[in-house]
Motif scaffolding. Structure first.
Motif, PDB file in Angstrom:
ATOM      1  N   ALA A   9       0.937  -1.394   0.045  1.00  0.00           N
ATOM      2  CA  ALA A   9      -0.001   0.088  -0.135  1.00  0.00           C
ATOM      3  C   ALA A   9       0.770   1.288   0.030  1.00  0.00           C
ATOM      4  O   ALA A   9       0.465   2.227  -0.647  1.00  0.00           O
ATOM      5  N   LEU A  10       2.116   1.513   0.803  1.00  0.00           N
ATOM      6  CA  LEU A  10       2.759   2.379   0.666  1.00  0.00           C
ATOM      7  C   LEU A  10       3.479   2.577  -0.587  1.00  0.00           C
ATOM      8  O   LEU A  10       3.456   3.723  -1.124  1.00  0.00           O
ATOM      9  N   ALA A  11       3.814   1.843  -1.339  1.00  0.00           N
ATOM     10  CA  ALA A  11       4.476   1.781  -2.721  1.00  0.00           C
ATOM     11  C   ALA A  11       3.432   2.505  -3.554  1.00  0.00           C
ATOM     12  O   ALA A  11       3.697   3.275  -4.103  1.00  0.00           O
ATOM     13  N   ALA A  12       2.019   1.785  -3.620  1.00  0.00           N
ATOM     14  CA  ALA A  12       0.923   2.485  -4.200  1.00  0.00           C
ATOM     15  C   ALA A  12       0.718   3.950  -3.954  1.00  0.00           C
ATOM     16  O   ALA A  12       0.598   4.822  -4.805  1.00  0.00           O
ATOM     17  N   GLU A  14       8.276   3.316   8.455  1.00  0.00           N
ATOM     18  CA  GLU A  14       7.890   4.484   9.150  1.00  0.00           C
ATOM     19  C   GLU A  14       8.781   5.550   8.810  1.00  0.00           C
ATOM     20  O   GLU A  14       8.201   6.770   8.974  1.00  0.00           O
ATOM     21  N   GLU A  15       9.957   5.308   8.689  1.00  0.00           N
ATOM     22  CA  GLU A  15      10.786   6.577   8.590  1.00  0.00           C
ATOM     23  C   GLU A  15      10.628   7.160   6.973  1.00  0.00           C
ATOM     24  O   GLU A  15      10.478   8.379   6.874  1.00  0.00           O
ATOM     25  N   ALA A  16      10.283   6.234   6.152  1.00  0.00           N
ATOM     26  CA  ALA A  16      10.002   6.586   4.720  1.00  0.00           C
ATOM     27  C   ALA A  16       8.726   7.452   4.673  1.00  0.00           C
ATOM     28  O   ALA A  16       8.527   8.476   4.071  1.00  0.00           O
ATOM     29  N   ILE A  17       7.644   6.991   5.393  1.00  0.00           N
ATOM     30  CA  ILE A  17       6.400   7.843   5.686  1.00  0.00           C
ATOM     31  C   ILE A  17       6.670   9.038   6.334  1.00  0.00           C
ATOM     32  O   ILE A  17       5.945   9.951   5.964  1.00  0.00           O
ATOM     33  N   ALA A  24       0.837   1.677  10.117  1.00  0.00           N
ATOM     34  CA  ALA A  24       1.952   0.993  10.130  1.00  0.00           C
ATOM     35  C   ALA A  24       2.787   0.926  11.630  1.00  0.00           C
ATOM     36  O   ALA A  24       3.253  -0.160  11.920  1.00  0.00           O
ATOM     37  N   VAL A  25       2.606   2.144  12.328  1.00  0.00           N
ATOM     38  CA  VAL A  25       2.969   2.088  13.509  1.00  0.00           C
ATOM     39  C   VAL A  25       2.144   1.030  14.460  1.00  0.00           C
ATOM     40  O   VAL A  25       2.782   0.160  15.245  1.00  0.00           O
ATOM     41  N   GLU A  26       0.800   0.987  14.177  1.00  0.00           N
ATOM     42  CA  GLU A  26      -0.056   0.264  14.869  1.00  0.00           C
ATOM     43  C   GLU A  26       0.280  -1.455  14.639  1.00  0.00           C
ATOM     44  O   GLU A  26       0.425  -2.007  15.705  1.00  0.00           O
ATOM     45  N   ALA A  27       0.701  -1.695  13.660  1.00  0.00           N
ATOM     46  CA  ALA A  27       0.911  -3.137  13.090  1.00  0.00           C
ATOM     47  C   ALA A  27       2.219  -3.325  13.470  1.00  0.00           C
ATOM     48  O   ALA A  27       2.824  -4.517  13.452  1.00  0.00           O
ATOM     49  N   GLY A  28       3.153  -2.376  14.017  1.00  0.00           N
ATOM     50  CA  GLY A  28       4.551  -2.583  14.347  1.00  0.00           C
ATOM     51  C   GLY A  28       5.524  -2.989  13.106  1.00  0.00           C
ATOM     52  O   GLY A  28       6.414  -3.820  13.176  1.00  0.00           O
TER      53      GLY A  28
END
Length: 167
Positions: A48-51, A104-107, A158-162
């Motif tokens: 999802a992040l790449a998309a 997380e850093e990328a986002i 992403a943070v919630e999913a660790g």
């Protein structure tokens, strides 16, 4: 993450001295460089992040074309300047983006870029004396805010999913 505030201030000072023709030229370069940054990020993450990064890249290219269209309306027969000045919204985070190690850093870098982009367009809106240019910059600031909110949702998930996956 260390952001060089002096660079931001230098570019802001530079922008204050530009006329409408130059501001629109700069905005075109800014959006094109932002698209390239998001394409690079999309190549280094998955799912999802790449998309989302590819969506943001496409939006940036669309913004560049919108600005180019307004440029042609306001300055027929002229070509935009090619700026060697860095884009204000990605400049402070470019070096950091190249070093990201987790999703997380990328986002987080993308969030910062969108927030700076929003503020840049708000500032450009105030700097220009041309109504059509100001209107476009205002719309672009709103779009940056929307992109920020979408990225924030991804970041929180992403943070919630660790998901401290490596990029």
């Amino acid at each position: 993450m260390a952001i060089d505030v002096d660079i931001i201030q230098d570019v802001e000072t530079f922008l204050k001295n530009l006329n409408g023709y130059e501001l629109l030229s700069y905005a075109i370069c800014n959006e094109e460089c932002g698209a390239e940054t998001y394409e690079w990020l999309a190549d280094h993450v998955e799912g999802a992040l790449a998309a989302e990064f590819m969506t943001l890249a496409r939006e940036r290219r669309k913004h560049a074309e919108q600005i180019r269209g307004l440029f042609k309306d306001l300055y027929p027969g002229m070509e935009p300047l090619k700026f060697n000045a860095p884009p204000l919204d990605t400049l402070p985070v470019c070096r950091e983006m190249l070093k990201v190690g987790s999703v997380e850093e990328a986002i987080g870098m993308a969030l910062l870029s969108e927030m700076i982009g929003r503020d840049v367009y708000r500032k450009l809106k105030r700097l220009t004396g041309e109504e059509k240019v100001a209107e476009l910059f205002g719309k672009l600031a709103e779009i940056k805010e929307d992109a920020y909110e979408r990225l924030l949702t991804l970041y929180n998930a992403a943070v919630e999913a660790g998901a401290a996956r490596q990029v």
